[in-house]
Design a protein around this motif. Structure first.
Motif, PDB file in Angstrom:
ATOM      1  N   HIS A 175       0.836  -1.204   0.000  1.00  0.00           N
ATOM      2  CA  HIS A 175       0.000   0.000   0.000  1.00  0.00           C
ATOM      3  C   HIS A 175       0.873   1.258   0.000  1.00  0.00           C
ATOM      4  O   HIS A 175       0.598   2.222  -0.727  1.00  0.00           O
ATOM      5  CB  HIS A 175      -0.936  -0.011   1.211  1.00  0.00           C
ATOM      6  CG  HIS A 175      -1.810   1.195   1.286  1.00  0.00           C
ATOM      7  ND1 HIS A 175      -2.832   1.430   0.397  1.00  0.00           N
ATOM      8  CD2 HIS A 175      -1.801   2.260   2.140  1.00  0.00           C
ATOM      9  CE1 HIS A 175      -3.411   2.579   0.700  1.00  0.00           C
ATOM     10  NE2 HIS A 175      -2.803   3.100   1.752  1.00  0.00           N
ATOM     11  N   ALA A 176       1.935   1.269   0.798  1.00  0.00           N
ATOM     12  CA  ALA A 176       2.838   2.415   0.857  1.00  0.00           C
ATOM     13  C   ALA A 176       3.520   2.642  -0.486  1.00  0.00           C
ATOM     14  O   ALA A 176       3.678   3.789  -0.929  1.00  0.00           O
ATOM     15  CB  ALA A 176       3.873   2.217   1.959  1.00  0.00           C
ATOM     16  N   LEU A 177       3.914   1.572  -1.139  1.00  0.00           N
ATOM     17  CA  LEU A 177       4.543   1.702  -2.461  1.00  0.00           C
ATOM     18  C   LEU A 177       3.557   2.254  -3.495  1.00  0.00           C
ATOM     19  O   LEU A 177       3.922   3.085  -4.328  1.00  0.00           O
ATOM     20  CB  LEU A 177       5.100   0.358  -2.923  1.00  0.00           C
ATOM     21  CG  LEU A 177       6.391  -0.091  -2.249  1.00  0.00           C
ATOM     22  CD1 LEU A 177       6.744  -1.513  -2.644  1.00  0.00           C
ATOM     23  CD2 LEU A 177       7.523   0.858  -2.586  1.00  0.00           C
ATOM     24  N   GLN A 178       2.328   1.795  -3.453  1.00  0.00           N
ATOM     25  CA  GLN A 178       1.311   2.302  -4.381  1.00  0.00           C
ATOM     26  C   GLN A 178       1.062   3.793  -4.138  1.00  0.00           C
ATOM     27  O   GLN A 178       0.930   4.569  -5.082  1.00  0.00           O
ATOM     28  CB  GLN A 178       0.012   1.518  -4.230  1.00  0.00           C
ATOM     29  CG  GLN A 178       0.072   0.137  -4.821  1.00  0.00           C
ATOM     30  CD  GLN A 178      -1.215  -0.642  -4.577  1.00  0.00           C
ATOM     31  OE1 GLN A 178      -2.051  -0.261  -3.748  1.00  0.00           O
ATOM     32  NE2 GLN A 178      -1.376  -1.741  -5.309  1.00  0.00           N
ATOM     33  N   GLU A 179       0.989   4.183  -2.885  1.00  0.00           N
ATOM     34  CA  GLU A 179       0.770   5.586  -2.538  1.00  0.00           C
ATOM     35  C   GLU A 179       1.949   6.442  -3.005  1.00  0.00           C
ATOM     36  O   GLU A 179       1.775   7.532  -3.554  1.00  0.00           O
ATOM     37  CB  GLU A 179       0.559   5.735  -1.035  1.00  0.00           C
ATOM     38  CG  GLU A 179       0.244   7.141  -0.582  1.00  0.00           C
ATOM     39  CD  GLU A 179      -1.061   7.679  -1.141  1.00  0.00           C
ATOM     40  OE1 GLU A 179      -1.201   8.915  -1.166  1.00  0.00           O
ATOM     41  OE2 GLU A 179      -1.937   6.891  -1.570  1.00  0.00           O
ATOM     42  N   TYR A 180       3.164   5.945  -2.804  1.00  0.00           N
ATOM     43  CA  TYR A 180       4.361   6.661  -3.240  1.00  0.00           C
ATOM     44  C   TYR A 180       4.351   6.821  -4.764  1.00  0.00           C
ATOM     45  O   TYR A 180       4.624   7.904  -5.283  1.00  0.00           O
ATOM     46  CB  TYR A 180       5.612   5.907  -2.797  1.00  0.00           C
ATOM     47  CG  TYR A 180       6.897   6.538  -3.280  1.00  0.00           C
ATOM     48  CD1 TYR A 180       7.409   7.675  -2.665  1.00  0.00           C
ATOM     49  CD2 TYR A 180       7.590   6.000  -4.354  1.00  0.00           C
ATOM     50  CE1 TYR A 180       8.580   8.260  -3.115  1.00  0.00           C
ATOM     51  CE2 TYR A 180       8.750   6.580  -4.817  1.00  0.00           C
ATOM     52  CZ  TYR A 180       9.244   7.717  -4.192  1.00  0.00           C
ATOM     53  OH  TYR A 180      10.396   8.300  -4.653  1.00  0.00           O
ATOM     54  N   GLN A 181       4.006   5.766  -5.466  1.00  0.00           N
ATOM     55  CA  GLN A 181       3.955   5.820  -6.928  1.00  0.00           C
ATOM     56  C   GLN A 181       2.895   6.823  -7.394  1.00  0.00           C
ATOM     57  O   GLN A 181       3.120   7.583  -8.332  1.00  0.00           O
ATOM     58  CB  GLN A 181       3.651   4.440  -7.508  1.00  0.00           C
ATOM     59  CG  GLN A 181       3.604   4.439  -9.021  1.00  0.00           C
ATOM     60  CD  GLN A 181       3.244   3.084  -9.600  1.00  0.00           C
ATOM     61  OE1 GLN A 181       2.841   2.173  -8.882  1.00  0.00           O
ATOM     62  NE2 GLN A 181       3.397   2.948 -10.899  1.00  0.00           N
ATOM     63  N   ARG A 182       1.757   6.843  -6.735  1.00  0.00           N
ATOM     64  CA  ARG A 182       0.691   7.789  -7.106  1.00  0.00           C
ATOM     65  C   ARG A 182       1.155   9.218  -6.928  1.00  0.00           C
ATOM     66  O   ARG A 182       0.942  10.074  -7.788  1.00  0.00           O
ATOM     67  CB  ARG A 182      -0.564   7.517  -6.268  1.00  0.00           C
ATOM     68  CG  ARG A 182      -1.776   8.353  -6.698  1.00  0.00           C
ATOM     69  CD  ARG A 182      -2.932   8.231  -5.719  1.00  0.00           C
ATOM     70  NE  ARG A 182      -2.617   8.748  -4.396  1.00  0.00           N
ATOM     71  CZ  ARG A 182      -2.544  10.058  -4.086  1.00  0.00           C
ATOM     72  NH1 ARG A 182      -2.721  10.963  -5.004  1.00  0.00           N
ATOM     73  NH2 ARG A 182      -2.271  10.435  -2.853  1.00  0.00           N
ATOM     74  N   LYS A 183       1.819   9.500  -5.796  1.00  0.00           N
ATOM     75  CA  LYS A 183       2.304  10.857  -5.535  1.00  0.00           C
ATOM     76  C   LYS A 183       3.366  11.270  -6.554  1.00  0.00           C
ATOM     77  O   LYS A 183       3.359  12.404  -7.041  1.00  0.00           O
ATOM     78  CB  LYS A 183       2.863  10.963  -4.117  1.00  0.00           C
ATOM     79  CG  LYS A 183       1.807  10.981  -3.045  1.00  0.00           C
ATOM     80  CD  LYS A 183       2.428  11.105  -1.664  1.00  0.00           C
ATOM     81  CE  LYS A 183       1.365  11.089  -0.577  1.00  0.00           C
ATOM     82  NZ  LYS A 183       1.953  11.189   0.764  1.00  0.00           N
ATOM     83  N   GLN A 184       4.255  10.347  -6.886  1.00  0.00           N
ATOM     84  CA  GLN A 184       5.299  10.649  -7.859  1.00  0.00           C
ATOM     85  C   GLN A 184       4.698  10.905  -9.241  1.00  0.00           C
ATOM     86  O   GLN A 184       5.131  11.796  -9.967  1.00  0.00           O
ATOM     87  CB  GLN A 184       6.332   9.519  -7.917  1.00  0.00           C
ATOM     88  CG  GLN A 184       7.171   9.381  -6.670  1.00  0.00           C
ATOM     89  CD  GLN A 184       7.968  10.633  -6.380  1.00  0.00           C
ATOM     90  OE1 GLN A 184       8.619  11.180  -7.249  1.00  0.00           O
ATOM     91  NE2 GLN A 184       7.899  11.100  -5.149  1.00  0.00           N
TER      92      GLN A 184
END
Length: 80
Positions: free
Chosen positions: A6-15
């Motif tokens: 979930h944290a990786l998906q959120e990071y990817q979305r923000k980037q």
């Protein structure tokens, strides 16, 4: 493990959001898009003309518009 995914998906979305914002800014400031709004880029001997002091009367210049170039000669300068 689920939290990490979930944290990786959120990071990817923000980037991705940041990337799209930067792309939009680059597009807005693109010299070619400025030409589409009716502006021109004038140059003489591969030097951009930014002031009437950059050219002399009877100088040849090239003016870039959105769809091509004009080749012109300075007949008169008039200061504002």
């Amino acid at each position: 493990m689920i939290q990490l995914a979930h944290a990786l998906q959120e990071y990817q979305r923000k980037q991705q959001t940041t990337l799209y914002k930067h792309i939009s800014l680059l597009d807005a400031y693109s010299p070619l898009n400025v030409l589409k709004r009716g502006y021109a880029i004038a140059e003489t001997k591969d030097t951009l003309i930014k002031s009437i002091d950059d050219v002399q009367e009877e100088s040849l210049m090239r003016i870039r518009l959105v769809d091509g170039f004009l080749h012109a000669c300075v007949k008169k300068k008039e200061r504002l």
